[in-house]
Design an enzyme around this catalytic site. Structure first.
Site, mmCIF file in Angstrom:
data_model
loop_
_atom_site.group_PDB
_atom_site.id
_atom_site.type_symbol
_atom_site.label_atom_id
_atom_site.label_comp_id
_atom_site.label_asym_id
_atom_site.label_seq_id
_atom_site.Cartn_x
_atom_site.Cartn_y
_atom_site.Cartn_z
ATOM 1 C CD GLU A 362 23.057 25.050 -10.281
ATOM 2 O OE1 GLU A 362 22.898 23.866 -9.951
ATOM 3 O OE2 GLU A 362 23.744 25.867 -9.634
ATOM 4 C CG ASP A 513 22.077 31.471 -7.985
ATOM 5 O OD1 ASP A 513 22.557 32.380 -7.276
ATOM 6 O OD2 ASP A 513 22.495 30.300 -7.956
ATOM 7 C CG ASN A 515 26.172 32.312 -7.205
ATOM 8 O OD1 ASN A 515 25.920 31.673 -6.190
ATOM 9 N ND2 ASN A 515 26.227 31.756 -8.408
#
Length: 627
Positions: A362, A513, A515
């Site tokens: 991100e 990440d 998730n």
């Protein structure tokens, strides 16, 4: 987890007023906005700048006309078409200069007293400023005695490029301006809206033309706003000559001024540009939890060892919206969601870990180029960026150039490589709803292939990703990691053969990440190497359920930081979803930097907060090559 003793180091009270108002000016004087805080170029006197960017159909002409005898002090800027005759361009310049003279005459007449009260004792200096109406305005362009005429601007610039004109001058009245063609220039510069003491600052935008950041010179100065509120009256004190500056506690209440003198690699210099911060420096938020973690990373690791950091920074795209402020992070003060505030925290946090491999998710495109690259460069870290498809955020991987040599870098959009691997594609291709959903994802995978400088036999293949998030998408994420590992395996095998590497000479590191909590299939695939067709993840969405699909991967992997209780901590969700997976046969973990406790994370209910810049927590682990 941190001990209670370390936890007591933190201040549990709310931020001081000066911090909670960090995006607003101090009281005590009225700020005069506008021209005070816009960038100002300091043109060299008697220089006319001609600029034409590749691909553009216009030429910009700029010069600073200073005529003390007529009280004329003005910077003229013209944008003229390349197809225009130079004579027409010079006539346009002449007309504008003439208009400036006419303005002076008009102003002078307005200021005159009525005829019956004429003051015969007017000073000589006042009389000298009267602009004669018959001043001939003459503008020409020439090289020596040769005048440049009867050609288009494009033809003139072509002759400049070919070196056919030496010592070209633009003459306005009797003033001669040396022509500088495509001189280094600061095209755009902007400072962040938030500047906190004890944190780093650099321009939030710095765009150079015909110059390089490495060759250009910089300075930061500080000064206090006078009671008049006129920034032009500030008395400045230089505090740094670097592109970046660590703001000091003594700078609180001061405005900062950034100056850049653009230069190219040959030493050519353009006009300096400076900009003043609209807001004064504010006090910082006090001790942040990551600064206590820095107690464990005060030194770089010795040769043969390397520190790995994986961190989801929370892109501005997902933090700066009404939805994020009211639904996702309603507990976070609005100023603490602003990227100009948060980036100060995560830059300081990342630099304080003294990492050798830094994998980020991100990452806003502009944050990568304007903040991370210049700050990391000063710490001998360089890296590359992989954007997602049609999204202004992506992945970034940095490495320490003193420890590693870059051999290859690569990046793919996972949904664009599905049919490349029929062994998995054929298992799902007839499931139209599932295929449509996975093909519409913008998830990226980034690879970085490095060679150890300490032991050139040792090589590292670093993978970095951020998998798709949706509560009903365990099956999509599992397929994404399945295709990602097929691509990683393909590159791993090619690299091994191409570089003639054997055994533990090549190690795989996979950060990101994901998730996905440890109970789900991704962790099982990475650590146990197999997920069967009966695993629950395949039916996380009944309409898209993957039938008779199994996954395998050949690498013996483990999680360097284990399974912390939280790597993401919000009011709506808190769990472990980030990992640093490493190849056990080639690498071993010798230390893990302690994670913040739930008490730290809940200091302001959840994160992000004034002391946590993201909704994720950075993972930090020290690894070494297996013998």
């Amino acid at each position: 987890m941190f001990s209670s003793t370390l936890a007591q180091l933190y201040c549990r009270t709310n931020l001081p007023t000066s911090v909670s108002r960090s995006l607003y000016p101090l009281t005590g004087y009225s700020l005069r906005h506008g021209s005070n805080f816009i960038p100002k170029q300091r043109f060299a006197m008697r220089t006319a700048y001609f600029k034409q960017l590749p691909g553009e159909e216009q030429c910009q002409i700029s010069f600073h006309l200073l005529l003390d005898q007529y009280k004329i002090d003005k910077v003229f800027n013209f944008n003229r078409s390349l197809t225009e005759q130079i004579d027409n361009s010079l006539e346009r310049i002449r007309t504008n200069v003439e208009k400036e003279f006419q303005k002076k005459n008009k102003r002078k007449k307005v200021k005159k007293q009525p005829a019956q009260s004429t003051d015969d004792n007017a000073s000589a200096s006042e009389q000298a400023t009267e602009v004669p109406a018959d001043v001939p305005i003459v503008v020409s362009l020439g090289a020596g005695v040769e005048k440049i005429t009867n050609m288009t601007i494009a033809d003139v610039l072509a002759k400049f490029d070919a070196g056919q004109y030496a010592n070209v001058q633009l003459t306005v009245l009797e003033e001669n301006f040396q022509v500088s063609y495509n001189s280094p220039e600061v095209h755009a510069v902007k400072l962040p809206t938030s500047m906190l003491a004890d944190f780093y600052v650099c321009p939030s935008r710095l765009e150079l033309h015909f110059a390089t950041r490495e060759s250009s010179t910089y300075s930061w100065s500080r000064g206090q706003m006078p009671e008049s509120g006129n920034a032009q009256q500030i008395r400045w004190e230089q505090v740094s000559t670097e592109l970046t500056y660590m703001i000091q506690k003594g700078d609180v209440g001061y405005h900062l001024k950034f100056s850049c003198t653009p230069k190219d690699s040959t030493g050519r210099t353009g006009p300096s540009t400076e900009i003043i911060s609209p807001q004064p420096v504010q006090a910082g938020p006090g001790l942040c939890p990551f600064e206590v973690r820095h107690l464990f990373t005060q030194q770089k690791l010795k040769d043969g060892q390397f520190r790995v950091v994986s961190y989801n920074l929370l892109a501005e795209l997902y933090s700066d919206s009404d939805y994020s402020r009211t639904v996702l992070f309603p507990y976070t003060p609005p100023y603490a969601l602003e990227i100009d505030y948060r980036k100060q925290l995560f830059v300081k946090e990342l630099l304080g870990y003294r990492g050798d491999i830094v994998c980020l998710q991100e990452v806003d495109t502009k944050i990568f180029s304007l903040d991370l690259v210049p700050f990391f460069h000063q710490k001998n870290l360089t890296g590359h960026y992989q954007a997602k498809r049609n999204v202004a955020e992506g992945l970034a991987t940095f490495y320490d150039v003193n420890k590693f040599e870059l051999l290859e870098s690569d990046g793919v959009i996972i949904s664009e490589i599905l049919q490349r691997y029929p062994e998995l594609w054929n298992q799902i291709k007839d499931n139209k709803p599932l295929v449509e959903r996975i093909e519409n994802r913008s998830t990226a995978l980034q690879l970085t292939f490095l060679r150890s400088k300490h032991d050139p036999r040792k090589h590292l293949l670093v993978a970095n990703t951020h998998l798709y998030f949706s509560p009903d998408a365990d099956h999509v994420r599992l397929l994404q990691i399945g295709f990602a590992m097929l691509y990683v395996r393909e590159q791993y095998e090619r690299i091994s053969q191409q570089y003639k590497l054997q055994g533990s000479d090549l190690a795989l590191l996979f950060c990101g990440d994901f998730n996905s909590v440890p109970e789900c299939g991704i962790y099982k695939l990475m650590t146990e190497r197999f997920v069967g067709p009966d695993f629950a993840d395949w039916e996380s969405n009944k309409e898209e359920a993957a039938k008779n699909v199994s996954l395998s991967q050949p690498f013996k992997m483990a999680s360097a930081c284990g399974c912390p209780e939280f790597t993401n901590y919000t009011v709506g969700f808190a769990a472990c979803i980030d990992y640093i997976f490493y190849q056990k046969e080639a690498l071993s973990v010798n230390d893990v930097i302690p994670m913040p406790s739930q008490e730290e994370l809940s200091m302001y209910e959840a994160i992000p907060s004034p002391v946590f810049p993201s909704d994720h927590v950075a993972l930090v682990a020290n690894l070494e090559w297996s013998q």
